[in-house]
Design a protein around this motif. Structure first.
Motif, PDB file in Angstrom:
ATOM      1  N   PHE A  68     -42.469  37.453 -11.372  1.00 47.12           N
ATOM      2  CA  PHE A  68     -42.696  36.764 -10.013  1.00 47.12           C
ATOM      3  C   PHE A  68     -42.011  35.561  -9.499  1.00 47.12           C
ATOM      4  CE2 PHE A  68     -44.574  33.508 -12.691  1.00 47.12           C
ATOM      5  CZ  PHE A  68     -44.708  32.349 -11.828  1.00 47.12           C
ATOM      6  N   MET A  69     -42.037  35.477  -8.356  1.00 47.60           N
ATOM      7  CA  MET A  69     -41.089  34.531  -7.732  1.00 47.60           C
ATOM      8  C   MET A  69     -41.752  33.500  -6.998  1.00 47.60           C
ATOM      9  SD  MET A  69     -39.558  37.786  -8.135  1.00 47.60           S
ATOM     10  CE  MET A  69     -39.604  38.499  -6.393  1.00 47.60           C
ATOM     11  N   VAL A  70     -41.077  32.589  -6.620  1.00 48.41           N
ATOM     12  CA  VAL A  70     -41.677  31.276  -6.147  1.00 48.41           C
ATOM     13  C   VAL A  70     -40.810  31.001  -4.850  1.00 48.41           C
ATOM     14  CG1 VAL A  70     -42.417  28.917  -6.046  1.00 48.41           C
ATOM     15  CG2 VAL A  70     -42.848  30.410  -8.051  1.00 48.41           C
ATOM     16  N   ASP A  71     -41.400  30.844  -3.503  1.00 51.57           N
ATOM     17  CA  ASP A  71     -40.729  30.362  -2.415  1.00 51.57           C
ATOM     18  C   ASP A  71     -41.228  29.049  -1.875  1.00 51.57           C
ATOM     19  OD1 ASP A  71     -39.402  30.337   0.095  1.00 51.57           O
ATOM     20  OD2 ASP A  71     -40.274  32.150   0.861  1.00 51.57           O
ATOM     21  N   ALA A  72     -40.486  27.877  -1.855  1.00 55.08           N
ATOM     22  CA  ALA A  72     -40.927  26.660  -1.459  1.00 55.08           C
ATOM     23  C   ALA A  72     -40.597  26.439   0.024  1.00 55.08           C
ATOM     24  CB  ALA A  72     -40.368  25.632  -2.108  1.00 55.08           C
ATOM     25  N   ASN A  73     -39.884  27.220   0.600  1.00 54.88           N
ATOM     26  CA  ASN A  73     -39.552  27.062   1.975  1.00 54.88           C
ATOM     27  C   ASN A  73     -38.908  25.545   2.294  1.00 54.88           C
ATOM     28  OD1 ASN A  73     -41.980  29.350   2.542  1.00 54.88           O
ATOM     29  ND2 ASN A  73     -40.081  29.652   3.741  1.00 54.88           N
ATOM     30  N   HIS A  74     -38.098  25.169   1.577  1.00 51.21           N
ATOM     31  CA  HIS A  74     -37.380  23.789   1.372  1.00 51.21           C
ATOM     32  C   HIS A  74     -38.460  22.782   1.501  1.00 51.21           C
ATOM     33  CE1 HIS A  74     -37.494  24.264   5.708  1.00 51.21           C
ATOM     34  NE2 HIS A  74     -36.954  25.269   5.725  1.00 51.21           N
ATOM     35  N   ALA A  75     -39.427  22.784   0.755  1.00 52.93           N
ATOM     36  CA  ALA A  75     -40.567  21.801   0.721  1.00 52.93           C
ATOM     37  C   ALA A  75     -40.284  20.444  -0.124  1.00 52.93           C
ATOM     38  CB  ALA A  75     -41.906  22.396   0.069  1.00 52.93           C
ATOM     39  N   TYR A  76     -39.256  20.585  -1.054  1.00 51.25           N
ATOM     40  CA  TYR A  76     -39.006  19.343  -2.093  1.00 51.25           C
ATOM     41  C   TYR A  76     -37.841  18.538  -1.872  1.00 51.25           C
ATOM     42  CZ  TYR A  76     -42.425  22.802  -4.236  1.00 51.25           C
ATOM     43  OH  TYR A  76     -43.442  23.510  -4.798  1.00 51.25           O
ATOM     44  N   THR A  77     -37.968  17.405  -2.260  1.00 50.60           N
ATOM     45  CA  THR A  77     -36.918  16.644  -2.529  1.00 50.60           C
ATOM     46  C   THR A  77     -36.378  17.194  -3.935  1.00 50.60           C
ATOM     47  OG1 THR A  77     -37.914  15.069  -4.180  1.00 50.60           O
ATOM     48  CG2 THR A  77     -37.879  14.442  -1.607  1.00 50.60           C
ATOM     49  N   THR A  78     -34.923  16.638  -4.169  1.00 49.79           N
ATOM     50  CA  THR A  78     -34.290  17.311  -5.615  1.00 49.79           C
ATOM     51  C   THR A  78     -35.114  17.106  -6.963  1.00 49.79           C
ATOM     52  OG1 THR A  78     -32.139  16.980  -4.594  1.00 49.79           O
ATOM     53  CG2 THR A  78     -32.216  17.631  -6.750  1.00 49.79           C
ATOM     54  N   SER A  79     -35.505  15.662  -6.834  1.00 43.41           N
ATOM     55  CA  SER A  79     -36.288  15.237  -8.150  1.00 43.41           C
ATOM     56  C   SER A  79     -37.813  16.158  -8.243  1.00 43.41           C
ATOM     57  CB  SER A  79     -36.818  13.750  -8.154  1.00 43.41           C
ATOM     58  OG  SER A  79     -37.392  13.305  -6.836  1.00 43.41           O
ATOM     59  N   ASP A  80     -38.385  16.236  -7.070  1.00 39.88           N
ATOM     60  CA  ASP A  80     -39.666  17.346  -7.045  1.00 39.88           C
ATOM     61  C   ASP A  80     -39.449  18.559  -7.445  1.00 39.88           C
ATOM     62  OD1 ASP A  80     -41.171  14.947  -6.517  1.00 39.88           O
ATOM     63  OD2 ASP A  80     -41.526  15.634  -4.304  1.00 39.88           O
ATOM     64  N   ALA A  81     -38.304  18.958  -6.975  1.00 37.81           N
ATOM     65  CA  ALA A  81     -37.594  20.434  -7.241  1.00 37.81           C
ATOM     66  C   ALA A  81     -37.589  20.519  -8.873  1.00 37.81           C
ATOM     67  CB  ALA A  81     -36.730  20.905  -6.368  1.00 37.81           C
ATOM     68  N   PHE A  82     -36.807  19.789  -9.153  1.00 38.46           N
ATOM     69  CA  PHE A  82     -36.832  19.674 -11.052  1.00 38.46           C
ATOM     70  C   PHE A  82     -37.971  19.985 -11.642  1.00 38.46           C
ATOM     71  CE2 PHE A  82     -32.297  18.526 -10.439  1.00 38.46           C
ATOM     72  CZ  PHE A  82     -31.719  19.319 -11.209  1.00 38.46           C
ATOM     73  N   TYR A  83     -39.055  18.785 -10.953  1.00 39.87           N
ATOM     74  CA  TYR A  83     -40.324  18.817 -11.749  1.00 39.87           C
ATOM     75  C   TYR A  83     -41.030  20.390 -11.667  1.00 39.87           C
ATOM     76  CZ  TYR A  83     -45.480  17.988 -12.307  1.00 39.87           C
ATOM     77  OH  TYR A  83     -46.812  17.851 -13.136  1.00 39.87           O
ATOM     78  N   VAL A  84     -41.047  20.749 -10.507  1.00 43.81           N
ATOM     79  CA  VAL A  84     -41.526  22.323 -10.346  1.00 43.81           C
ATOM     80  C   VAL A  84     -40.918  23.351 -10.985  1.00 43.81           C
ATOM     81  CG1 VAL A  84     -42.312  24.035  -8.699  1.00 43.81           C
ATOM     82  CG2 VAL A  84     -42.605  21.735  -7.883  1.00 43.81           C
ATOM     83  N   GLY A  85     -39.540  23.260 -11.048  1.00 40.92           N
ATOM     84  CA  GLY A  85     -38.649  24.240 -11.508  1.00 40.92           C
ATOM     85  C   GLY A  85     -38.851  24.373 -13.282  1.00 40.92           C
TER      86      GLY A  85
END
Length: 389
Positions: free
Chosen positions: A197-214
Protein backbone atom coordinates in the motif's frame (compact mmCIF):
# COMPACT_ATOMS: atom_id res chain seq x y z
CA UNK A 1 -2.73 16.78 -44.36
CA UNK A 2 -3.47 19.95 -42.42
CA UNK A 3 -4.97 20.81 -39.04
CA UNK A 4 -8.32 22.51 -39.60
CA UNK A 5 -9.78 22.78 -36.12
CA UNK A 6 -9.01 22.11 -32.45
CA UNK A 7 -11.94 21.76 -30.07
CA UNK A 8 -11.99 21.46 -26.30
CA UNK A 9 -14.77 19.44 -24.67
CA UNK A 10 -15.09 20.12 -20.95
CA UNK A 11 -17.33 17.49 -19.37
CA UNK A 12 -18.76 17.54 -15.87
CA UNK A 13 -21.28 15.84 -13.59
CA UNK A 14 -22.28 15.91 -9.92
CA UNK A 15 -20.58 13.13 -7.96
CA UNK A 16 -22.61 10.82 -5.71
CA UNK A 17 -20.61 11.96 -2.65
CA UNK A 18 -18.20 14.72 -1.66
CA UNK A 19 -14.58 13.55 -1.68
CA UNK A 20 -11.31 15.26 -0.95
CA UNK A 21 -7.56 15.24 -0.69
CA UNK A 22 -5.21 17.37 1.38
CA UNK A 23 -5.92 20.58 -0.53
CA UNK A 24 -9.70 20.61 -1.02
CA UNK A 25 -13.02 18.77 -1.17
CA UNK A 26 -14.91 18.46 -4.45
CA UNK A 27 -18.41 17.40 -5.45
CA UNK A 28 -18.10 17.41 -9.25
CA UNK A 29 -16.10 15.29 -11.66
CA UNK A 30 -14.56 17.19 -14.58
CA UNK A 31 -12.57 16.09 -17.58
CA UNK A 32 -11.11 18.06 -20.48
CA UNK A 33 -10.90 16.30 -23.85
CA UNK A 34 -9.15 17.79 -26.89
CA UNK A 35 -10.19 16.96 -30.46
CA UNK A 36 -7.89 17.79 -33.39
CA UNK A 37 -9.50 17.64 -36.84
CA UNK A 38 -7.81 17.58 -40.24
CA UNK A 39 -8.70 18.31 -43.86
CA UNK A 40 -8.53 14.59 -44.67
CA UNK A 41 -11.17 13.62 -42.12
CA UNK A 42 -8.69 12.17 -39.61
CA UNK A 43 -9.45 13.07 -35.98
CA UNK A 44 -7.24 12.68 -32.92
CA UNK A 45 -8.17 12.74 -29.24
CA UNK A 46 -6.17 13.96 -26.26
CA UNK A 47 -6.73 15.06 -22.69
CA UNK A 48 -5.61 17.97 -20.51
CA UNK A 49 -4.96 17.53 -16.80
CA UNK A 50 -6.90 19.88 -14.53
CA UNK A 51 -10.30 19.84 -12.78
CA UNK A 52 -13.18 22.30 -12.49
CA UNK A 53 -12.47 25.89 -13.46
CA UNK A 54 -8.90 24.95 -14.37
CA UNK A 55 -10.35 22.87 -17.22
CA UNK A 56 -12.52 25.80 -18.32
CA UNK A 57 -9.49 28.10 -18.35
CA UNK A 58 -7.42 25.52 -20.25
CA UNK A 59 -10.19 25.29 -22.84
CA UNK A 60 -9.57 28.95 -23.65
CA UNK A 61 -5.83 28.36 -23.94
CA UNK A 62 -6.37 25.42 -26.29
CA UNK A 63 -8.89 27.15 -28.56
CA UNK A 64 -7.89 30.83 -28.34
CA UNK A 65 -4.11 30.64 -27.93
CA UNK A 66 -2.76 27.33 -29.27
CA UNK A 67 -5.23 26.72 -32.11
CA UNK A 68 -4.33 29.90 -34.07
CA UNK A 69 -0.64 28.99 -33.81
CA UNK A 70 -1.03 25.59 -35.49
CA UNK A 71 -3.95 25.83 -37.93
CA UNK A 72 -2.80 24.71 -41.38
CA UNK A 73 0.20 22.80 -40.04
CA UNK A 74 0.76 19.11 -40.75
CA UNK A 75 -0.41 17.13 -37.66
CA UNK A 76 2.39 14.62 -38.24
CA UNK A 77 4.94 17.36 -37.51
CA UNK A 78 4.41 16.76 -33.80
CA UNK A 79 7.81 17.93 -32.60
CA UNK A 80 7.73 21.04 -34.79
CA UNK A 81 4.31 21.93 -33.41
CA UNK A 82 5.36 21.23 -29.82
CA UNK A 83 8.38 23.53 -29.94
CA UNK A 84 6.58 26.27 -31.85
CA UNK A 85 3.86 26.43 -29.20
CA UNK A 86 6.28 26.14 -26.28
CA UNK A 87 8.61 28.81 -27.61
CA UNK A 88 5.75 31.23 -28.24
CA UNK A 89 4.33 30.60 -24.76
CA UNK A 90 7.68 30.58 -22.92
CA UNK A 91 7.33 34.22 -21.85
CA UNK A 92 3.87 33.48 -20.43
CA UNK A 93 4.32 30.20 -18.60
CA UNK A 94 6.94 27.47 -18.81
CA UNK A 95 4.78 25.27 -16.61
CA UNK A 96 1.23 24.97 -15.32
CA UNK A 97 -1.85 25.60 -17.39
CA UNK A 98 -0.26 26.51 -20.76
CA UNK A 99 1.65 23.22 -20.68
CA UNK A 100 -1.45 21.30 -19.57
CA UNK A 101 -3.23 22.74 -22.60
CA UNK A 102 -0.36 21.82 -24.92
CA UNK A 103 -0.42 18.28 -23.47
CA UNK A 104 -3.93 17.57 -24.71
CA UNK A 105 -3.12 18.83 -28.20
CA UNK A 106 0.08 16.79 -28.39
CA UNK A 107 -1.63 13.55 -27.32
CA UNK A 108 -4.25 14.09 -30.03
CA UNK A 109 -1.50 14.52 -32.64
CA UNK A 110 0.04 11.19 -31.62
CA UNK A 111 -3.41 9.61 -31.93
CA UNK A 112 -3.63 10.95 -35.49
CA UNK A 113 -0.13 9.62 -36.30
CA UNK A 114 -1.18 6.16 -35.17
CA UNK A 115 -4.37 6.26 -37.21
CA UNK A 116 -2.51 7.44 -40.33
CA UNK A 117 0.02 4.63 -40.02
CA UNK A 118 -2.52 2.05 -38.88
CA UNK A 119 -0.37 1.31 -35.83
CA UNK A 120 -1.12 1.44 -32.08
CA UNK A 121 0.70 4.11 -30.12
CA UNK A 122 3.05 1.63 -28.46
CA UNK A 123 4.30 0.54 -31.91
CA UNK A 124 5.09 4.14 -32.78
CA UNK A 125 7.07 4.35 -29.55
CA UNK A 126 9.21 1.33 -30.41
CA UNK A 127 7.08 -1.63 -29.42
CA UNK A 128 5.62 -3.24 -26.31
CA UNK A 129 7.98 -4.56 -23.65
CA UNK A 130 4.90 -6.11 -22.02
CA UNK A 131 1.41 -6.99 -23.27
CA UNK A 132 -0.24 -6.25 -19.93
CA UNK A 133 0.57 -4.23 -16.83
CA UNK A 134 -0.23 -4.72 -13.15
CA UNK A 135 -2.80 -2.28 -11.81
CA UNK A 136 -3.14 -0.69 -8.38
CA UNK A 137 -6.41 0.73 -7.10
CA UNK A 138 -6.45 3.96 -5.19
CA UNK A 139 -9.27 5.09 -2.96
CA UNK A 140 -9.50 6.08 0.68
CA UNK A 141 -10.26 9.70 -0.24
CA UNK A 142 -10.78 12.23 2.54
CA UNK A 143 -14.24 13.02 3.89
CA UNK A 144 -15.25 15.83 6.23
CA UNK A 145 -15.87 13.59 9.23
CA UNK A 146 -14.13 12.64 12.51
CA UNK A 147 -10.84 10.86 11.98
CA UNK A 148 -11.89 7.81 14.00
CA UNK A 149 -14.95 7.37 11.75
CA UNK A 150 -12.83 7.88 8.65
CA UNK A 151 -10.29 5.33 9.88
CA UNK A 152 -13.00 2.68 10.11
CA UNK A 153 -14.16 3.61 6.61
CA UNK A 154 -10.57 3.43 5.28
CA UNK A 155 -10.03 0.00 6.81
CA UNK A 156 -13.13 -1.39 5.12
CA UNK A 157 -12.44 0.33 1.80
CA UNK A 158 -8.85 -0.91 1.69
CA UNK A 159 -10.05 -4.48 2.22
CA UNK A 160 -12.59 -4.06 -0.57
CA UNK A 161 -9.97 -2.78 -3.05
CA UNK A 162 -7.74 -5.75 -2.22
CA UNK A 163 -10.70 -8.08 -2.78
CA UNK A 164 -11.30 -6.53 -6.22
CA UNK A 165 -8.02 -8.07 -7.35
CA UNK A 166 -5.75 -5.02 -7.54
CA UNK A 167 -2.06 -5.71 -6.97
CA UNK A 168 -1.71 -2.79 -4.51
CA UNK A 169 -3.66 0.15 -3.14
CA UNK A 170 -3.13 3.82 -2.36
CA UNK A 171 -4.72 6.18 0.17
CA UNK A 172 -4.91 9.93 0.78
CA UNK A 173 -3.78 11.85 3.87
CA UNK A 174 -4.16 15.47 4.85
CA UNK A 175 -5.56 16.00 8.37
CA UNK A 176 -2.16 16.46 9.99
CA UNK A 177 0.67 14.12 11.00
CA UNK A 178 -0.87 12.36 14.02
CA UNK A 179 -4.39 11.79 12.63
CA UNK A 180 -2.90 10.80 9.27
CA UNK A 181 -0.84 8.07 10.92
CA UNK A 182 -4.09 6.70 12.39
CA UNK A 183 -5.54 6.54 8.89
CA UNK A 184 -2.44 4.76 7.58
CA UNK A 185 -2.63 2.22 10.40
CA UNK A 186 -6.27 1.56 9.47
CA UNK A 187 -5.35 0.86 5.84
CA UNK A 188 -2.63 -1.56 6.88
CA UNK A 189 -5.17 -3.39 9.05
CA UNK A 190 -7.57 -3.45 6.11
CA UNK A 191 -5.17 -5.05 3.62
CA UNK A 192 -3.23 -7.17 6.12
CA UNK A 193 0.49 -7.81 6.25
CA UNK A 194 2.41 -8.30 3.04
CA UNK A 195 0.04 -6.43 0.73
CA UNK A 196 1.55 -3.35 -0.91
CA UNK A 197 0.00 0.00 0.00
CA UNK A 198 1.05 3.56 -0.77
CA UNK A 199 0.33 6.95 0.79
CA UNK A 200 -0.37 10.16 -1.18
CA UNK A 201 -0.09 13.40 0.81
CA UNK A 202 -0.60 15.81 -2.13
CA UNK A 203 2.17 17.99 -0.66
CA UNK A 204 0.41 18.45 2.71
CA UNK A 205 3.45 18.55 4.99
CA UNK A 206 6.45 20.56 6.00
CA UNK A 207 9.66 18.56 5.87
CA UNK A 208 9.65 17.91 9.63
CA UNK A 209 6.03 16.70 9.57
CA UNK A 210 6.81 14.52 6.56
CA UNK A 211 9.62 12.89 8.55
CA UNK A 212 7.14 12.13 11.36
CA UNK A 213 4.68 10.48 8.98
CA UNK A 214 7.42 8.81 6.96
CA UNK A 215 8.92 7.08 10.02
CA UNK A 216 5.49 5.74 10.91
CA UNK A 217 5.08 4.48 7.34
CA UNK A 218 8.37 2.62 7.62
CA UNK A 219 6.99 0.75 10.61
CA UNK A 220 3.85 -0.06 8.61
CA UNK A 221 5.94 -1.28 5.66
CA UNK A 222 4.28 1.13 3.20
CA UNK A 223 5.73 0.99 -0.31
CA UNK A 224 5.96 4.67 -1.20
CA UNK A 225 5.28 8.12 0.26
CA UNK A 226 3.91 10.32 -2.53
CA UNK A 227 4.27 14.10 -2.74
CA UNK A 228 5.14 14.51 0.94
CA UNK A 229 6.19 18.16 0.49
CA UNK A 230 5.53 20.94 -2.01
CA UNK A 231 6.82 20.27 -5.53
CA UNK A 232 8.97 23.40 -5.32
CA UNK A 233 10.77 22.04 -2.25
CA UNK A 234 13.29 19.87 -4.05
CA UNK A 235 15.75 20.15 -1.15
CA UNK A 236 13.03 18.77 1.11
CA UNK A 237 12.62 15.83 -1.25
CA UNK A 238 16.35 15.16 -1.13
CA UNK A 239 16.44 15.32 2.68
CA UNK A 240 13.49 12.93 2.99
CA UNK A 241 14.96 10.45 0.52
CA UNK A 242 18.28 10.49 2.37
CA UNK A 243 16.69 10.20 5.81
CA UNK A 244 13.87 7.68 5.28
CA UNK A 245 13.86 4.06 4.22
CA UNK A 246 10.47 4.26 2.49
CA UNK A 247 10.44 5.09 -1.24
CA UNK A 248 9.85 8.79 -1.90
CA UNK A 249 7.75 9.44 -5.01
CA UNK A 250 6.39 12.49 -6.79
CA UNK A 251 6.37 14.53 -9.96
CA UNK A 252 2.74 14.92 -11.06
CA UNK A 253 3.10 18.70 -10.64
CA UNK A 254 6.50 18.92 -12.36
CA UNK A 255 6.32 20.24 -15.92
CA UNK A 256 8.67 19.84 -18.89
CA UNK A 257 12.16 18.36 -19.17
CA UNK A 258 13.96 21.32 -17.60
CA UNK A 259 12.05 21.15 -14.33
CA UNK A 260 12.47 17.37 -14.28
CA UNK A 261 16.21 17.69 -14.88
CA UNK A 262 16.53 19.86 -11.78
CA UNK A 263 14.51 17.46 -9.62
CA UNK A 264 16.36 14.36 -10.80
CA UNK A 265 19.82 15.88 -10.53
CA UNK A 266 18.99 16.74 -6.92
CA UNK A 267 18.43 13.01 -6.23
CA UNK A 268 15.08 13.61 -4.50
CA UNK A 269 13.04 10.70 -5.86
CA UNK A 270 13.06 6.94 -5.57
CA UNK A 271 10.10 6.70 -7.96
CA UNK A 272 9.15 9.31 -10.58
CA UNK A 273 5.48 9.95 -11.36
CA UNK A 274 5.17 12.06 -14.54
CA UNK A 275 1.67 13.07 -15.64
CA UNK A 276 1.48 12.91 -19.45
CA UNK A 277 -1.68 15.04 -19.61
CA UNK A 278 0.11 17.86 -17.75
CA UNK A 279 3.85 17.90 -18.44
CA UNK A 280 3.62 18.51 -22.21
CA UNK A 281 2.00 15.44 -23.70
CA UNK A 282 3.57 12.31 -25.12
CA UNK A 283 6.36 14.20 -26.90
CA UNK A 284 7.64 15.71 -23.66
CA UNK A 285 6.87 12.61 -21.61
CA UNK A 286 9.33 10.63 -23.73
CA UNK A 287 12.06 13.16 -23.01
CA UNK A 288 11.26 13.09 -19.29
CA UNK A 289 11.25 9.29 -19.28
CA UNK A 290 14.70 9.30 -20.86
CA UNK A 291 15.91 11.70 -18.16
CA UNK A 292 14.46 9.50 -15.41
CA UNK A 293 16.13 6.40 -16.79
CA UNK A 294 19.39 8.28 -17.31
CA UNK A 295 19.29 8.90 -13.54
CA UNK A 296 18.28 5.26 -12.87
CA UNK A 297 14.99 6.43 -11.41
CA UNK A 298 12.08 4.03 -12.07
CA UNK A 299 8.79 5.48 -13.32
CA UNK A 300 5.18 4.82 -12.32
CA UNK A 301 3.03 7.21 -14.32
CA UNK A 302 0.54 9.40 -12.51
CA UNK A 303 -2.90 8.72 -14.02
CA UNK A 304 -5.97 10.86 -13.40
CA UNK A 305 -8.85 11.57 -15.73
CA UNK A 306 -10.93 9.92 -18.42
CA UNK A 307 -10.54 6.77 -20.51
CA UNK A 308 -8.42 8.81 -22.95
CA UNK A 309 -5.81 9.34 -20.22
CA UNK A 310 -6.00 5.69 -19.16
CA UNK A 311 -5.55 4.40 -22.72
CA UNK A 312 -2.63 6.78 -23.32
CA UNK A 313 -0.90 5.58 -20.18
CA UNK A 314 -1.43 1.91 -21.02
CA UNK A 315 0.55 2.43 -24.22
CA UNK A 316 3.27 4.37 -22.40
CA UNK A 317 3.60 1.71 -19.72
CA UNK A 318 3.75 -1.02 -22.37
CA UNK A 319 6.55 0.74 -24.24
CA UNK A 320 8.59 1.58 -21.13
CA UNK A 321 11.83 -0.44 -21.06
CA UNK A 322 12.66 -2.44 -17.95
CA UNK A 323 14.86 -0.70 -15.41
CA UNK A 324 17.47 -1.96 -14.78
CA UNK A 325 16.56 -5.20 -16.58
CA UNK A 326 17.13 -8.86 -15.75
CA UNK A 327 15.16 -12.05 -15.41
CA UNK A 328 12.71 -10.46 -12.97
CA UNK A 329 12.85 -6.72 -13.68
CA UNK A 330 11.14 -3.99 -11.70
CA UNK A 331 7.75 -3.42 -13.36
CA UNK A 332 5.63 -0.25 -13.64
CA UNK A 333 1.97 -0.22 -12.56
CA UNK A 334 -1.17 1.42 -13.91
CA UNK A 335 -2.81 3.79 -11.42
CA UNK A 336 -6.60 3.37 -11.23
CA UNK A 337 -9.03 5.58 -9.31
CA UNK A 338 -11.66 3.30 -7.75
CA UNK A 339 -14.08 6.16 -6.99
CA UNK A 340 -17.01 7.03 -9.25
CA UNK A 341 -15.82 8.14 -12.71
CA UNK A 342 -18.27 8.05 -15.62
CA UNK A 343 -15.70 9.69 -17.89
CA UNK A 344 -13.46 6.70 -17.55
CA UNK A 345 -16.05 3.92 -17.44
CA UNK A 346 -18.72 5.13 -19.89
CA UNK A 347 -16.98 7.51 -22.32
CA UNK A 348 -15.83 5.04 -24.97
CA UNK A 349 -17.75 3.26 -27.69
CA UNK A 350 -15.95 0.10 -26.50
CA UNK A 351 -15.15 0.42 -22.75
CA UNK A 352 -11.75 -0.55 -21.38
CA UNK A 353 -13.42 -2.37 -18.44
CA UNK A 354 -10.35 -2.04 -16.23
CA UNK A 355 -11.95 -3.43 -13.07
CA UNK A 356 -13.30 -6.45 -14.92
CA UNK A 357 -9.85 -7.12 -16.38
CA UNK A 358 -8.19 -6.76 -12.97
CA UNK A 359 -10.52 -9.33 -11.43
CA UNK A 360 -10.15 -11.80 -14.29
CA UNK A 361 -6.42 -11.40 -15.02
CA UNK A 362 -4.78 -11.55 -11.60
CA UNK A 363 -4.55 -7.79 -11.25
CA UNK A 364 -3.33 -7.04 -14.77
CA UNK A 365 -4.71 -4.95 -17.66
CA UNK A 366 -4.06 -5.55 -21.35
CA UNK A 367 -2.79 -2.92 -23.78
CA UNK A 368 -5.11 -1.56 -26.53
CA UNK A 369 -4.19 -2.81 -30.00
CA UNK A 370 -6.16 -0.51 -32.31
CA UNK A 371 -4.48 2.31 -34.27
CA UNK A 372 -3.44 5.39 -32.32
CA UNK A 373 -4.73 5.30 -28.78
CA UNK A 374 -6.92 2.38 -29.81
CA UNK A 375 -10.08 3.91 -28.35
CA UNK A 376 -12.89 6.16 -29.59
CA UNK A 377 -15.15 8.33 -27.44
CA UNK A 378 -18.93 8.30 -27.83
CA UNK A 379 -19.98 11.68 -29.23
CA UNK A 380 -23.48 11.45 -27.78
CA UNK A 381 -21.92 10.91 -24.35
CA UNK A 382 -19.68 13.95 -24.85
CA UNK A 383 -22.63 16.11 -25.90
CA UNK A 384 -24.64 15.04 -22.87
CA UNK A 385 -21.96 15.98 -20.32
CA UNK A 386 -20.38 19.03 -22.00
CA UNK A 387 -20.68 22.25 -19.97
CA UNK A 388 -20.61 25.85 -21.17
CA UNK A 389 -17.47 27.81 -20.54
Amino acid sequence: MKITRITSHVLQYDMPEVLGYSQQYYDRRTTHLVEVQTDEGMTGWGECFGPGNVAVANKSIVEKVIQPMVLGMDPLDKDVIWHKVYNLLRDHGQSGMPIQALSGVDIALWDIAGKVSGLPLHKLLGGAHRNSVPCYGYGMMLRDEPVDDLARRFEDEAAQIKAMGFTATKMKTGFGPKPDVKLCEAVRRGVGDGFRFMVDANHAYTTSDAFYVGRALEELDAYWFEEPVAPEDIDGYRELRAGLKINISGGEAVFNRWAWRHLLENRGLDIAQPEVCALGGISEYLRVLALCHAHFTPVVNHVWGSAIAVATNLHLLASMPALPGGLHPWEPMLEFDTTDNKFRDDLLTVPLEIQKQVKANNGRVTIPTGPGLGVEPNRDFITHYTIDG
